[in-house]
Motif scaffolding. Structure first.
Motif, PDB file in Angstrom:
ATOM      1  N   GLY A   1     -37.131 -18.527   9.699  1.00 56.11           N
ATOM      2  CA  GLY A   1     -36.515 -17.313  10.240  1.00 56.11           C
ATOM      3  C   GLY A   1     -35.022 -17.460  10.418  1.00 56.11           C
ATOM      4  O   GLY A   1     -34.240 -16.571  10.094  1.00 56.11           O
ATOM      5  N   SER A   2     -34.602 -18.611  10.924  1.00 58.10           N
ATOM      6  CA  SER A   2     -33.181 -18.840  11.195  1.00 58.10           C
ATOM      7  C   SER A   2     -32.949 -20.349  11.269  1.00 58.10           C
ATOM      8  O   SER A   2     -33.716 -21.057  11.941  1.00 58.10           O
ATOM      9  N   GLY A   3     -31.898 -20.809  10.589  1.00 56.51           N
ATOM     10  CA  GLY A   3     -31.632 -22.249  10.531  1.00 56.51           C
ATOM     11  C   GLY A   3     -31.339 -22.859  11.893  1.00 56.51           C
ATOM     12  O   GLY A   3     -31.552 -24.059  12.106  1.00 56.51           O
ATOM     13  N   SER A   4     -30.854 -22.039  12.835  1.00 58.69           N
ATOM     14  CA  SER A   4     -30.528 -22.574  14.154  1.00 58.69           C
ATOM     15  C   SER A   4     -31.690 -22.416  15.146  1.00 58.69           C
ATOM     16  O   SER A   4     -31.627 -22.925  16.261  1.00 58.69           O
ATOM     17  N   ALA A   5     -32.762 -21.714  14.748  1.00 59.93           N
ATOM     18  CA  ALA A   5     -33.875 -21.451  15.678  1.00 59.93           C
ATOM     19  C   ALA A   5     -34.598 -22.717  16.139  1.00 59.93           C
ATOM     20  O   ALA A   5     -34.979 -22.792  17.316  1.00 59.93           O
ATOM     21  N   PRO A   6     -34.800 -23.732  15.273  1.00 60.58           N
ATOM     22  CA  PRO A   6     -35.507 -24.919  15.766  1.00 60.58           C
ATOM     23  C   PRO A   6     -34.818 -25.537  16.987  1.00 60.58           C
ATOM     24  O   PRO A   6     -35.476 -26.106  17.858  1.00 60.58           O
ATOM     25  N   ARG A   7     -33.489 -25.388  17.074  1.00 61.22           N
ATOM     26  CA  ARG A   7     -32.757 -25.984  18.199  1.00 61.22           C
ATOM     27  C   ARG A   7     -33.115 -25.294  19.513  1.00 61.22           C
ATOM     28  O   ARG A   7     -32.930 -25.866  20.581  1.00 61.22           O
ATOM     29  N   SER A   8     -33.581 -24.039  19.467  1.00 59.33           N
ATOM     30  CA  SER A   8     -33.957 -23.336  20.702  1.00 59.33           C
ATOM     31  C   SER A   8     -35.392 -23.629  21.117  1.00 59.33           C
ATOM     32  O   SER A   8     -35.841 -23.139  22.150  1.00 59.33           O
TER      33      SER A   8
HETATM   34  O1  PMV Z   1     -29.151 -19.678  12.355  1.00 56.65           O
HETATM   35  P1  PMV Z   1     -28.291 -18.843  11.506  1.00 56.65           P
HETATM   36  O2  PMV Z   1     -28.829 -18.781  10.121  1.00 56.65           O
HETATM   37  O3  PMV Z   1     -28.032 -17.500  12.086  1.00 56.65           O
HETATM   38  O4  PMV Z   1     -26.858 -19.563  11.371  1.00 56.65           O
HETATM   39  C1  PMV Z   1     -26.109 -20.004  12.463  1.00 56.65           C
HETATM   40  C2  PMV Z   1     -24.752 -20.429  12.056  1.00 56.65           C
HETATM   41  C3  PMV Z   1     -23.742 -20.691  13.166  1.00 56.65           C
HETATM   42  O5  PMV Z   1     -24.147 -20.072  14.361  1.00 56.65           O
HETATM   43  C4  PMV Z   1     -22.397 -20.118  12.754  1.00 56.65           C
HETATM   44  C5  PMV Z   1     -23.560 -22.187  13.386  1.00 56.65           C
HETATM   45  C6  PMV Z   1     -24.664 -22.905  14.107  1.00 56.65           C
HETATM   46  O6  PMV Z   1     -24.870 -24.096  13.819  1.00 56.65           O
HETATM   47  O7  PMV Z   1     -25.320 -22.295  14.973  1.00 56.65           O
END
Ligand code: PMV
Length: 323
Positions: free
Chosen positions: A135-142
């Motif tokens: 869904g989103s590359g940063s979602a796993p971090r949440s």
């Molecule tokens: O998770 P995405 O695909 O919306 O990309 C996030 C990209 C940045 O927020 C600009 C950088 C990051 O690492 O969160």
């Protein structure tokens, strides 16, 4: 077969911008982030054997791009559960959506947590990382709380908590300079940067050094060192964005004014540094005790519409669970 989950957005100190593979939505680089516990997404998922297809409402509205990404995640979970039911998904943010405040990160972390709960799945955390990443590359971090490290492995990414919120209680002050959604999504923007920015390759090849420095600074609780590397990494990402064709110029005059104000504060001894994602909002990261002064200073910058304050937060979790 319904469940509600809550997740918080995160802000990257060492960022990711660009993919190494479109399949599986694999990021080109690792990243290091803070979970912002003061901002929240609540997502309710209800599977229904009689429903064909998914119906996705984000703050009460439908959006074709978001719906397709939600269905991609739900398809994986349906496969895990061996069912084919459609779902009603209702997600609400208590902060501006799609404006560089990582609503996609909290949104997809909450989605996979709620959907797995609704289907009664007990998945390995790594499997949820992989599904949320679609869904989103940063979602796993949440999915995790506090300070989170995402690293690349051969054909996947892994996430680990580097510090819990109580280990280093940093505070984040967000200066909101516009409330509208951004014109270009991160996904489209990254693809354009990969193809057209003359700085993109250098961004990727210098990234591991930044990530090591950021991680070392967090582990040693060295705020000054973290400030230096995080601001550098942020500006380097924005240099790639600005030199993309067409340019991704996310900053407003108020964004730039906030950067100057934060640098002045740090020169005057206030422990604060800035970072900015794919949008015009400025996030000021503060040592405990500094956030009040920083919030007052940024609130007085012309063009700042509102100030949000957030402590570090916990990872995604189920709220209510029925059926
Ligand atoms: O998770 P995405 O695909 O919306 O990309 C996030 C990209 C940045 O927020 C600009 C950088 C990051 O690492 O969160």
């Amino acid at each position: 077969m319904r469940a509600i989950a809550v997740a918080h957005p995160n802000v990257a100190l060492i960022k990711y911008w660009g993919k190494r593979a479109r399949a599986g939505n694999l990021p080109a680089t690792g990243s290091l982030s803070l979970v912002m516990g003061g901002l929240a997404t609540e997502t309710r998922v209800q599977f229904d054997p009689g429903r064909r297809g998914d119906h996705v409402l984000l703050d009460g509205r439908e959006d074709a791009d978001t719906s397709a990404r939600v269905t991609a995640c739900l398809d994986q979970l349906r496969q895990e559960a061996g069912v084919s039911y459609g779902a009603l998904v209702e997600s609400h943010n208590d902060f501006p959506t799609g404006a560089g405040l990582a609503s996609s990160a909290s949104g997809f972390a909450a989605l996979v947590t709620a959907a797995a709960g609704a289907l009664g799945l007990r998945l390995a955390p790594q499997r949820l990382v992989e599904i949320a990443r679609l869904g989103s590359g940063s979602a796993p971090r949440s999915l995790l709380g506090g300070v989170v490290l995402l690293t690349n492995r051969q054909d996947t990414t892994v996430c680990e908590q580097v510090a819990a919120p109580a280990d280093w209680p940093l505070e984040i002050v967000v200066a909101v300079t516009t409330s509208g959604p951004k014109a270009t999504s991160s996904r489209e923007g990254m693809a354009q940067s990969e193809q057209t920015s003359p700085f993109y390759d250098d961004w990727v090849t210098t990234h591991a050094t930044d990530l090591d420095a950021g991680l070392g600074a967090v582990r040693a609780r060295e705020f000054e060192a973290l400030a230096e590397i995080a601001e550098h990494n942020c500006l380097k990402m924005h240099a790639v964005m600005m030199t993309t064709r067409p340019p991704l110029l996310y900053w407003t005059p108020a964004t730039l004014a906030c950067l100057h104000r934060i640098r002045e504060l740090r020169s005057a001894g206030v422990p604060v540094f800035f970072t900015i994602d794919a949008g015009p909002q400025v996030k000021a990261i503060c040592l405990p005790g500094a956030a009040g002064d920083v919030a007052a200073a940024l609130g007085a910058v012309p063009g700042v519409l509102r100030i949000l304050r957030s402590p570090l937060g916990e990872g995604a979790r189920l709220r209510g669970h029925a059926d």
